[in-house]
Design a protein around this motif. Structure first.
Motif, PDB file in Angstrom:
ATOM      1  N   VAL A 597       0.840  -1.201   0.000  1.00 45.72           N
ATOM      2  CA  VAL A 597       0.000   0.000   0.000  1.00 45.72           C
ATOM      3  C   VAL A 597       0.875   1.251   0.000  1.00 45.72           C
ATOM      4  O   VAL A 597       0.606   2.227  -0.705  1.00 45.72           O
ATOM      5  N   ALA A 598       1.960   1.213   0.756  1.00 49.61           N
ATOM      6  CA  ALA A 598       2.849   2.378   0.850  1.00 49.61           C
ATOM      7  C   ALA A 598       3.490   2.715  -0.498  1.00 49.61           C
ATOM      8  O   ALA A 598       3.545   3.882  -0.897  1.00 49.61           O
ATOM      9  N   VAL A 599       3.957   1.690  -1.224  1.00 49.95           N
ATOM     10  CA  VAL A 599       4.637   1.989  -2.485  1.00 49.95           C
ATOM     11  C   VAL A 599       3.650   2.450  -3.555  1.00 49.95           C
ATOM     12  O   VAL A 599       3.988   3.294  -4.404  1.00 49.95           O
ATOM     13  N   ILE A 600       2.423   1.949  -3.539  1.00 49.44           N
ATOM     14  CA  ILE A 600       1.427   2.407  -4.502  1.00 49.44           C
ATOM     15  C   ILE A 600       1.057   3.863  -4.223  1.00 49.44           C
ATOM     16  O   ILE A 600       0.976   4.693  -5.136  1.00 49.44           O
ATOM     17  N   LEU A 601       0.844   4.188  -2.953  1.00 46.36           N
ATOM     18  CA  LEU A 601       0.538   5.573  -2.600  1.00 46.36           C
ATOM     19  C   LEU A 601       1.696   6.495  -2.958  1.00 46.36           C
ATOM     20  O   LEU A 601       1.503   7.632  -3.407  1.00 46.36           O
ATOM     21  N   ASN A 602       2.917   6.001  -2.768  1.00 48.69           N
ATOM     22  CA  ASN A 602       4.085   6.805  -3.144  1.00 48.69           C
ATOM     23  C   ASN A 602       4.131   7.016  -4.662  1.00 48.69           C
ATOM     24  O   ASN A 602       4.435   8.106  -5.141  1.00 48.69           O
ATOM     25  N   ALA A 603       3.807   5.963  -5.430  1.00 43.46           N
ATOM     26  CA  ALA A 603       3.803   6.083  -6.892  1.00 43.46           C
ATOM     27  C   ALA A 603       2.771   7.097  -7.361  1.00 43.46           C
ATOM     28  O   ALA A 603       2.972   7.799  -8.358  1.00 43.46           O
ATOM     29  N   LEU A 604       1.662   7.197  -6.648  1.00 43.37           N
ATOM     30  CA  LEU A 604       0.616   8.153  -7.016  1.00 43.37           C
ATOM     31  C   LEU A 604       1.058   9.605  -6.811  1.00 43.37           C
ATOM     32  O   LEU A 604       0.359  10.528  -7.242  1.00 43.37           O
ATOM     33  N   ARG A 605       2.213   9.812  -6.171  1.00 42.51           N
ATOM     34  CA  ARG A 605       2.729  11.183  -6.048  1.00 42.51           C
ATOM     35  C   ARG A 605       2.972  11.801  -7.416  1.00 42.51           C
ATOM     36  O   ARG A 605       3.000  13.027  -7.561  1.00 42.51           O
TER      37      ARG A 605
END
Length: 620
Positions: A597-605
């Motif tokens: 979840v953390a890396v997907i949210l980071n990618a959405l940056r």
């Protein structure tokens, strides 16, 4: 339709796995452990079957992904009766694929909005009536009624006095713009004011918006090469995962530790973060008027080392403007422009139209000329306000008046001298030139700061013209009098210095655009051939959007790599902790869920990237 069914399947699998997990927890709390195991197993098996089918499909295509790790972890957990861990992994995996799909859908929202806005019919004026007709029946010359809120269905010219248009879907400009009569209107623009008439200049299939839609569809259907790179990396990560799991089992004799290692390793953020970040980057670039035709060009754009620029319409505005007015006899500069522009209303020559537009922009009222006589390729004569007027090249006017031809370097430096004769006397000269785009020097400096080491000019103009227009820009080389095939050769030669980007707007630039690692077309006024051959299309006539697109590409790629690096590092750390007995299978599955979840949210940056340098139109 296929994408819709796949999305529905992902929702269904998530619902099944989540229901099995919750039901099993409820049964366990009720003191029914066997029933709980059955519920957890029932939630896992459909997800596992779907995963196995996907793995076999990938293997037939020659792709090895980390879905194998997810399948191994669920299978091992079921075999060793760790059904709760298997249920958590199933929810984690199905939830991760659903979240990926949701994230990509959000990232594509702006592109999908473009597609959804395609008009299907148009209101065509016929005598005193208005009829609703399909777009494919619109022909150049038809007069269309564009009501308030309507989208211009085809390219055309404004047939009313004024119109207010919202071009944000095409250019990223947030405020509507005012256009005057005879101005060009791009299809896809929304009428933000009163109804106006539009004179069609192209069929719908050849119009700006139709071309943009085709480019958008191509972008949405592309697969990122970085995602394929992730598939290759996944083989190595799979090997590391299996080695750690086997080692943990071998040295401790506890198979549960191997299960814990496997569940920590799946699903891998490598295959989640990359496509999300790159698709988000495509969407963000489109918001600023830079249409990138897929993830492959986005990645290539981030690595560009050499830039080759065309001159006319790219480095320059491509439209002649007045740079000086010389007066003779007793006329002022304003009067010279007044007479020349008034007479030129009767000519369709680009120079004549530029004179008329400039005179109107300066607030002049132009009387319509009488007794017009135009000599093709030479000039035009007639009467303006009762006075005999002639406008032509200086050589033609001098010959008509019996004057010696004046020596001039205008032709050598790319300037054009328009001579004016009034009542049989030389009255003045209007000096016109295709000028450098405003802010070009600052743009080139910004491009160099983003990693572009070499910047060259490639033009078909004479060397004197090319050198005059680029003086003070600090270009690494100026190549003049080039044919289309010579431009291609220049692109191929420059590849020794790294990936090459070519920017152009004409049909003659199309071969070089196709040959370059990244071809960029000035899509607002450029030729359709150049837009089709290019990898990137600037939807608005501002060259500084190139810098915005470059920054979005570089930052999107960096966000993707950061997400991968952090996600993989945390996964490896979790596997080691599980191998040492610090994480149970359930704890490991929950830890990996947090990581994904953390890396997907980071990618959405990447959806929030705001280029540091934007054109004034983008800022407003």
């Amino acid at each position: 339709m296929r994408d819709f069914l796949q999305d529905r399947l992902k929702v269904a699998l998530l619902a099944i796995s989540l229901t099995g997990l919750v039901a099993g927890l409820g049964l366990s709390l009720a003191g029914l452990p066997q029933a709980a195991h059955l519920a957890w197993s029932a939630g896992v098996i459909p997800v596992l079957l779907g995963l196995v089918i996907e793995i076999f499909r990938s293997l037939r295509q020659g792709e090895v992904g980390l879905d194998i790790v997810a399948a191994l972890s669920m299978t091992a957990a079921l075999l060793f009766n760790e059904t709760l861990a298997a249920a958590v992994v199933a929810v984690m995996y199905s939830g991760g694929t659903f979240l990926e799909s949701f994230a990509e859908g959000r990232a594509r929202r702006e592109m999908s909005n473009l597609l959804s806005r395609v008009p299907r019919t148009a209101s065509r004026r016929l005598d005193d009536t208005v009829e609703e007709v399909p777009l494919d029946q619109i022909e150049p010359g038809d007069l269309l009624l564009i009501r308030q809120g309507d989208v211009a269905p085809v390219d055309g010219t404004l047939a009313s006095d004024q119109a207010m248009l919202d071009q944000s879907a095409l250019t990223g400009e947030s405020l509507p713009v005012w256009l005057d009569r005879d101005c060009e209107v791009m299809s896809g623009s929304t009428n933000a004011g009163e109804a106006f008439d539009l004179r069609a200049t192209r069929q719908a299939k050849d119009s700006t918006y139709a071309g943009i839609v085709r480019l958008v569809e191509a972008a949405q259907n592309s697969k990122a090469p970085m995602a394929r790179m992730a598939d290759r990396f996944s083989l190595g990560f799979l090997f590391v995962t299996v080695v750690i799991a086997v080692a943990a089992w071998w040295f401790t004799g506890d198979p549960i530790r191997a299960v814990a290692v496997l569940v920590v390793a799946t699903p891998c953020p490598l295959i989640l973060a990359v496509p999300v970040a790159l698709v988000a980057g495509l969407s963000r670039a489109a918001h600023f008027g830079v249409l990138i035709k897929g993830a492959k060009p986005l990645e290539a754009l981030a690595r560009i080392k050499t830039l080759i620029l065309d001159k006319t319409g790219t480095l320059t505005d491509g439209r002649p403007v007045i740079v000086a007015i010389e007066t003779f006899a007793d006329l002022s500069e304003a009067e010279v422009l007044h007479f020349a522009a008034a007479l030129d209303q009767g000519s369709k020559h680009p120079i004549a139209q530029a004179l008329v537009k400039e005179a109107k922009a300066r607030g002049g009222t132009l009387p319509f000329p009488d007794n017009l006589v135009e000599t093709p390729g030479e000039g035009i004569s007639g009467s303006v306000s009762g006075r005999k007027v002639a406008v032509a090249g200086s050589g033609f006017i001098s010959a008509q008046l019996g004057l010696p031809a004046s020596a001039s370097k205008a032709g050598e430096t790319g300037e054009v001298i328009v001579a004016l004769a009034v009542d049989g006397e030389l009255a003045g000269h209007v000096v016109m030139a295709d000028t450098l785009r405003e802010g070009t020097k600052e743009l080139l400096t910004g491009l160099r700061s983003r990693g572009i080491g070499r910047i060259l000019l490639a033009t078909g103009d004479r060397r004197a013209v090319a050198e005059a227009i680029t003086e003070g820009l600090g270009l690494d080389a100026v190549r003049s009098e080039m044919t289309p095939d010579q431009k291609v050769l220049l692109v191929l030669t420059e590849r020794k210095n790294g990936p090459v980007m070519m920017v152009g707007d004409g049909v003659n630039d199309a071969p070089a655009l196709a040959a370059a690692d990244i071809g960029v077309a000035m899509g607002a006024r450029g030729a359709a051939a150049s837009a089709e051959a290019a990898d990137v299309v600037l939807l608005v006539d501002h060259l500084d959007r190139l810098l915005s697109g470059l920054e979005v590409a570089q930052r999107s790629q960096r966000i993707a790599l950061e997400s991968v690096a952090v996600g993989i590092s945390l996964s490896v750390a979790g596997m080691i902790a599980a191998a040492l007995g610090y994480l149970t299978p359930v704890q490991g599955a929950l830890a990996q869920e947090v990581i994904d979840v953390a890396v997907i949210l980071n990618a959405l940056r990447a959806l929030r990237i705001n280029p540091t340098v934007l054109s004034k139109s983008a800022e407003t």
